[in-house]
Design a protein around this motif. Structure first.
Motif, PDB file in Angstrom:
ATOM      1  N   MET A 127       0.838  -1.203   0.000  1.00 44.91           N
ATOM      2  CA  MET A 127       0.000   0.000   0.000  1.00 44.91           C
ATOM      3  C   MET A 127       0.876   1.259   0.000  1.00 44.91           C
ATOM      4  N   GLY A 128       2.111   1.105  -0.362  1.00 51.17           N
ATOM      5  CA  GLY A 128       3.022   2.257  -0.361  1.00 51.17           C
ATOM      6  C   GLY A 128       4.176   2.002   0.584  1.00 51.17           C
ATOM      7  N   GLU A 129       5.140   2.859   0.480  1.00 54.25           N
ATOM      8  CA  GLU A 129       6.347   2.644   1.285  1.00 54.25           C
ATOM      9  C   GLU A 129       6.066   2.746   2.782  1.00 54.25           C
ATOM     10  N   VAL A 130       6.753   1.878   3.562  1.00 53.37           N
ATOM     11  CA  VAL A 130       6.547   1.853   5.015  1.00 53.37           C
ATOM     12  C   VAL A 130       7.860   2.242   5.680  1.00 53.37           C
ATOM     13  N   SER A 131       7.765   3.175   6.599  1.00 51.31           N
ATOM     14  CA  SER A 131       8.995   3.633   7.273  1.00 51.31           C
ATOM     15  C   SER A 131       9.425   2.603   8.320  1.00 51.31           C
ATOM     16  N   GLU A 132      10.657   2.734   8.819  1.00 52.91           N
ATOM     17  CA  GLU A 132      11.205   1.775   9.803  1.00 52.91           C
ATOM     18  C   GLU A 132      10.337   1.709  11.064  1.00 52.91           C
ATOM     19  N   PRO A 133      10.000   2.927  11.654  1.00 54.46           N
ATOM     20  CA  PRO A 133       9.125   2.840  12.845  1.00 54.46           C
ATOM     21  C   PRO A 133       7.790   2.175  12.543  1.00 54.46           C
ATOM     22  N   GLN A 134       7.250   2.477  11.332  1.00 52.82           N
ATOM     23  CA  GLN A 134       5.965   1.851  10.963  1.00 52.82           C
ATOM     24  C   GLN A 134       6.117   0.328  10.891  1.00 52.82           C
ATOM     25  N   GLN A 149       8.170  -1.479  12.574  1.00 59.06           N
ATOM     26  CA  GLN A 149       8.224  -2.016  13.940  1.00 59.06           C
ATOM     27  C   GLN A 149       6.823  -2.149  14.540  1.00 59.06           C
ATOM     28  N   PHE A 150       5.996  -1.092  14.290  1.00 59.32           N
ATOM     29  CA  PHE A 150       4.611  -1.175  14.807  1.00 59.32           C
ATOM     30  C   PHE A 150       3.871  -2.373  14.203  1.00 59.32           C
ATOM     31  N   LEU A 151       4.065  -2.505  12.869  1.00 52.00           N
ATOM     32  CA  LEU A 151       3.373  -3.612  12.187  1.00 52.00           C
ATOM     33  C   LEU A 151       3.844  -4.965  12.734  1.00 52.00           C
ATOM     34  N   ASP A 152       5.161  -5.055  13.081  1.00 56.97           N
ATOM     35  CA  ASP A 152       5.684  -6.306  13.668  1.00 56.97           C
ATOM     36  C   ASP A 152       5.026  -6.601  15.019  1.00 56.97           C
ATOM     37  N   VAL A 153       4.838  -5.497  15.805  1.00 56.77           N
ATOM     38  CA  VAL A 153       4.182  -5.692  17.115  1.00 56.77           C
ATOM     39  C   VAL A 153       2.753  -6.220  16.912  1.00 56.77           C
ATOM     40  N   ILE A 154       2.052  -5.589  15.944  1.00 55.37           N
ATOM     41  CA  ILE A 154       0.675  -6.053  15.662  1.00 55.37           C
ATOM     42  C   ILE A 154       0.701  -7.528  15.268  1.00 55.37           C
ATOM     43  N   ARG A 155       1.591  -7.829  14.337  1.00 56.57           N
ATOM     44  CA  ARG A 155       1.694  -9.200  13.823  1.00 56.57           C
ATOM     45  C   ARG A 155       1.970 -10.192  14.970  1.00 56.57           C
ATOM     46  N   ASN A 156       2.952  -9.868  15.879  1.00 54.74           N
ATOM     47  CA  ASN A 156       3.296 -10.755  16.999  1.00 54.74           C
ATOM     48  C   ASN A 156       2.116 -10.969  17.931  1.00 54.74           C
ATOM     49  N   ASN A 157       1.417  -9.861  18.195  1.00 53.71           N
ATOM     50  CA  ASN A 157       0.277  -9.992  19.111  1.00 53.71           C
ATOM     51  C   ASN A 157      -0.853 -10.819  18.501  1.00 53.71           C
ATOM     52  N   VAL A 158      -1.053 -10.630  17.200  1.00 54.49           N
ATOM     53  CA  VAL A 158      -2.089 -11.438  16.549  1.00 54.49           C
ATOM     54  C   VAL A 158      -1.682 -12.907  16.571  1.00 54.49           C
ATOM     55  N   GLU A 159      -0.380 -13.192  16.366  1.00 56.47           N
ATOM     56  CA  GLU A 159       0.129 -14.568  16.432  1.00 56.47           C
ATOM     57  C   GLU A 159      -0.183 -15.166  17.808  1.00 56.47           C
ATOM     58  N   ARG A 160       0.087 -14.346  18.843  1.00 57.49           N
ATOM     59  CA  ARG A 160      -0.141 -14.796  20.214  1.00 57.49           C
ATOM     60  C   ARG A 160      -1.610 -15.142  20.424  1.00 57.49           C
ATOM     61  N   MET A 161      -2.475 -14.223  19.960  1.00 59.31           N
ATOM     62  CA  MET A 161      -3.910 -14.460  20.130  1.00 59.31           C
ATOM     63  C   MET A 161      -4.363 -15.679  19.338  1.00 59.31           C
TER      64      MET A 161
END
Ligand code: ADP
Length: 606
Positions: free
Chosen positions: A408-415, A417-429
Motif C-alpha cells: 500500500m506504499g512505502e513503510v517507514s522503519e518505525p511503521q 516495527q509497529f506492524l511487527d508488534v501487531i503481527r506478533n500480538n495477533v500470532e499470540r492471540m
C-alpha cells in the motif's frame, strides 16, 4: 380282694398292704399270727416308703441325666430332637409333641415323636388345642389321667374325636415368657400319667426351655448376621455401580432395580418432591412421569414425617414399603417398592438403608448434572468465541503482512516495527484461540484425529524450519539426532508437528541466548520416543508437579519475561495420549530440561 401276682413284675406294695389289712380286719386271723401280720404290715409300710424314695431318686437321676445333655448344642434342630427324645424317655408316653411360639405370636408345631422314638409329622398331630391353650394361657402344666372323663376337657371336640385319654402338657418358659409347650399323651390307656409325672415334666420343661431359647437366640443372631452381611454385599454392589460419575437418570434406574431385587418386590419407583406443587413426580418404574397429588396419603405420610412407612395391601392397592430420600436432612423424595403380598418386616429397614445410600449418589449425580450443564454451556461459548475470533484475526494478519510488504506504499522503519508488534500480538492471540479450541474439543470428545504414517524426521524438519528465526534471534543451536532406520510412527502428522513446535518453541524461549536445543528420536519399549532437550533455565521441583496443568506458568522471572498462556504443554500431553502415546519430562533447575513423548510404531500391513 385279689392281688395280681406276676412273678416277672415288681410286687405292688399298695395292693399287698390293703389285702393284708382286709384279712387282719376280718377277724379271721388266728391269734398266733396276728403279731406276725402286724409286723408284716409295718415292714410293708417301710418298704412302700423306700420304694417311693427309690422311684423319686430314679426320676431325679433320669432328669439329671437328660438335663445334663441339654445345653451342649446351640443348633435348634438338634436341641429340639434332644428334648423330644428325653420327653418320651422320661414319661414313657405313646406320643409326644413340641410346639413353639414364633415371632409374631403364632404357635407352630416343631417336632413330634412316638414311643419307638420315630418322628411324627404335622398330620399325626391330633392333639387337643384346648389343653395346649390352657397351658399357654395359664403358664401351668396340665395332667389328665382320663381326658374322656375329665370335666375340664371331656366336652372338647378334639379330646372326643381323637379318643384322648392320658395326657400331659407342660409349658416351656424362658425369660418370663411361655415360648411353647411339650405335650405327651396315650390315646388308648387311661391313668398313665400322675401328678408326680407332671412335676417331672415341668422340671424338665423349664430346663429344656432355656436350651431352646438359647439355641433360638443363637440361630437368630446368626441369621441376623448373615442377613446383615448379605445386605451389606447388596449395598456394596449397588454403590459400586453408582460410583462412576453418572447422570441422575442412571442413578435412579440403578437404585430402583436394586431396591426391587433386594426386597423381592414386583415393582419399584422413585418420586421427587415437586417444589412448585408440593406433590410427587415419579421418575422411574411403571408409573414413570405420573404425578402424585399433594393430598395423597402417601405424600402426606412420608414427606411430612420423613420416616419410612409400611402400607398393607388394600382396596386393590398393592403392599408398599416407602422409604424417604433425605438430602441435606430434607425429605426430597421417596423410594417405593410394591408387591401383592405383605413384605417381611426386615425389608423396610433394608429399604431405608438403601435409600440413604442412594441419596448420596443422587446428590452426587445432581452435582454432576449441574457441572455437565455448565460445561456444555462453557463449551458452546468457547466454540462460538474461537470461531468468531478466527475470522477477524485472519484478516488482521493478512492486511498487516500486506502493509509490511509495502503493498500500500512505502513503510517507514518505525511503521515496520509497529506492524511487527501487531503481527506478533495477533500470532499470540491466534495461538491462544487455537489451544482453547483444542482443549474444548478434547474435553467434549470432539477432537477428530486423522491418523496415518508419520516420518518423525520430516515432521521435526518442518517444525524446526518454522522456528528457525526464533532460534536464530537468540543465536541458539538446534541439533537433530534421528537414526536413519527409525521406524515410522502411526499418528496424526499435523498433531505431531504441533507437539514438536510447542516443545522446540519452549526449549528456545526458556533457554538463554546461545543455548543448545537437541531433538532426538529412538525406539523405546515398542514405541517411537521423541525428545527435545535444552540447556536452559530448568524447572524447580515445586513447579514440576504442576507443569501439565492448564494455565500453569512458573513464577520464575525468566519465564514471565516470555509471553505465553500456559496451555501448550497441557494440549500437547492430551494429544500424545489421544494418539496412543504418553508425554513426560525430566528437568534440573538451572541446568535444563528434556521433554519427551511417545508414538505407536506403524505396523507393517498384514
Ligand atoms: P507457556 O509456555 O505458554 O507458558 P506451556 O504450557 O508451553 O505454556 O508451558 C507451561 C510452563 O512450563 C511454562 O510457563 C514454563 O514455566 C514451563 N516450561 C515449559 N517448557 C519449559 C522448558 N523447556 N524449560 C523450562 N520451563 C519450561
Amino acid at each position: 380282694m385279689t392281688v395280681n401276682h406276676d412273678p416277672q413284675s415288681k410286687p405292688n406294695f399298695d395292693e399287698l398292704t390293703s389285702a393284708l389289712r382286709d384279712i387282719y380286719a376280718s377277724g379271721a386271723v388266728p391269734d398266733e399270727l396276728q403279731s406276725t401280720i402286724q409286723f408284716a404290715l409295718n415292714e410293708l409300710d417301710t418298704l412302700t416308703q423306700v420304694e417311693a424314695e427309690n422311684e423319686e431318686a430314679q426320676r431325679l437321676a433320669a432328669l439329671y441325666k437328660v438335663c445334663q445333655m441339654l445345653g451342649t448344642s446351640l443348633d435348634l434342630v438338634e436341641v429340639l430332637n434332644q428334648v423330644m427324645d428325653a420327653v418320651i424317655g422320661l414319661t414313657n408316653a405313646e406320643r409326644g409333641f413340641l410346639m413353639l411360639v414364633e415371632e409374631g405370636g403364632t404357635l407352630n408345631f416343631r417336632i413330634g415323636r412316638n414311643f419307638a422314638q420315630e418322628t411324627l409329622d404335622l398330620d399325626d398331630m391330633q392333639v387337643s388345642r384346648t389343653v395346649i391353650d390352657t397351658v399357654i394361657g395359664s403358664g401351668e402344666g396340665v395332667v389328665s389321667t382320663n381326658a374322656q372323663d375329665d370335666p375340664r376337657f371331656s366336652k372338647t371336640d378334639s379330646v372326643v374325636s381323637f379318643s384322648l385319654r392320658s395326657l400331659m402338657c407342660a409349658p416351656l418358659k424362658a425369660r418370663d415368657q411361655v415360648i411353647g409347650v411339650v405335650y405327651v399323651d396315650n390315646r388308648a390307656r387311661e391313668g398313665i400319667f400322675t401328678p408326680d409325672d407332671l412335676t417331672l415334666l415341668n422340671a424338665f420343661a423349664s430346663q429344656a426351655a432355656i436350651a431352646i431359647d438359647n439355641a433360638r437366640l443363637y440361630t437368630r443372631t446368626d441369621q441376623d448376621l448373615a442377613d446383615r452381611v448379605s445386605e451389606l454385599e447388596t449395598l456394596t454392589r449397588m454403590m459400586q455401580e453408582l460410583n462412576t460419575p453418572l447422570e441422575l437418570g442412571s442413578v435412579i434406574g440403578i437404585t430402583c432395580n436394586w431396591a426391587a431385587k433386594a426386597t423381592r418386590a414386583a415393582g419399584s419407583w422413585i418420586a421427587f418432591r415437586d417444589p412448585d406443587t408440593g406433590g410427587l413426580a415419579v421418575m422411574c418404574g411403571s408409573q414413570k412421569d405420573e404425578f402424585i397429588a399433594k393430598d395423597d396419603p402417601l405424600v402426606a405420610g412420608v414427606l411430612s414425617a420423613g420416616t419410612p412407612h409400611v402400607y398393607e395391601p388394600q382396596n386393590g392397592k398393592p403392599a408398599r414399603l416407602v422409604a424417604p430420600i433425605l438430602i441435606e436432612n430434607q425429605v426430597d423424595g421417596v423410594l417405593v417398592v410394591e408387591a401383592p403380598e405383605v413384605f417381611p418386616q426386615k425389608a423396610l429397614q433394608f429399604l431405608t438403608r438403601l435409600a440413604n445410600q442412594a441419596a448420596v449418589a443422587i446428590q452426587k449425580a445432581r452435582f454432576y448434572d449441574d457441572i455437565q450443564r455448565v460445561n456444555d454451556e462453557k463449551s458452546k461459548f468457547v466454540s462460538v468465541v474461537t470461531h468468531e475470533l478466527r475470522i477477524p484475526m485472519t484478516s488482521i494478519k493478512g492486511y498487516t503482512d500486506l502493509l509490511r510488504q509495502g503493498a500500500m506504499g512505502e513503510v517507514s522503519e518505525p511503521q515496520k516495527q509497529f506492524l511487527d508488534v501487531i503481527r506478533n500480538n495477533v500470532e499470540r492471540m491466534s495461538a491462544l484461540v487455537s489451544d482453547l479450541s483444542d482443549i474444548n474439543r478434547i474435553a467434549g470428545d470432539r477432537l477428530v484425529l486423522e491418523p496415518g504414517v508419520v516420518f518423525v524426521g520430516e515432521r521435526v524438519n518442518v517444525a524446526l524450519k518454522a522456528l528457525q528465526p526464533a532460534l536464530d534471534a537468540k543465536s541458539q543451536m538446534a541439533t537433530v539426532q534421528i537414526p536413519a532406520d527409525l521406524p515410522q510412527a502411526y499418528a496424526d502428522p499435523s498433531r505431531v508437528e504441533q507437539i514438536l513446535s510447542n516443545l522446540i518453541n519452549n526449549a528456545s524461549r526458556y533457554t538463554f541466548a546461545e543455548g543448545q536445543v537437541t531433538i532426538a528420536a529412538a525406539v523405546e519399549n515398542g514405541f517411537v520416543k521423541v525428545s527435545v532437550t535444552d540447556n536452559g533455565i530448568g524447572i524447580s521441583p515445586e513447579d514440576q508437579t504442576n507443569i501439565f496443568n492448564q494455565f500453569f506458568r512458573s513464577e520464575d522471572p525468566n519465564v514471565r519475561q516470555e509471553t505465553g498462556w500456559g496451555l501448550g504443554l497441557h494440549v500437547s500431553q492430551r494429544l500424545a495420549e489421544l494418539m496412543g502415546g504418553q508425554m513426560g519430562f525430566e528437568s534440573v533447575f538451572g541446568e535444563g530440561s528434556t521433554f519427551w513423548f511417545t508414538l505407536p510404531i506403524q505396523q507393517p500391513a498384514a
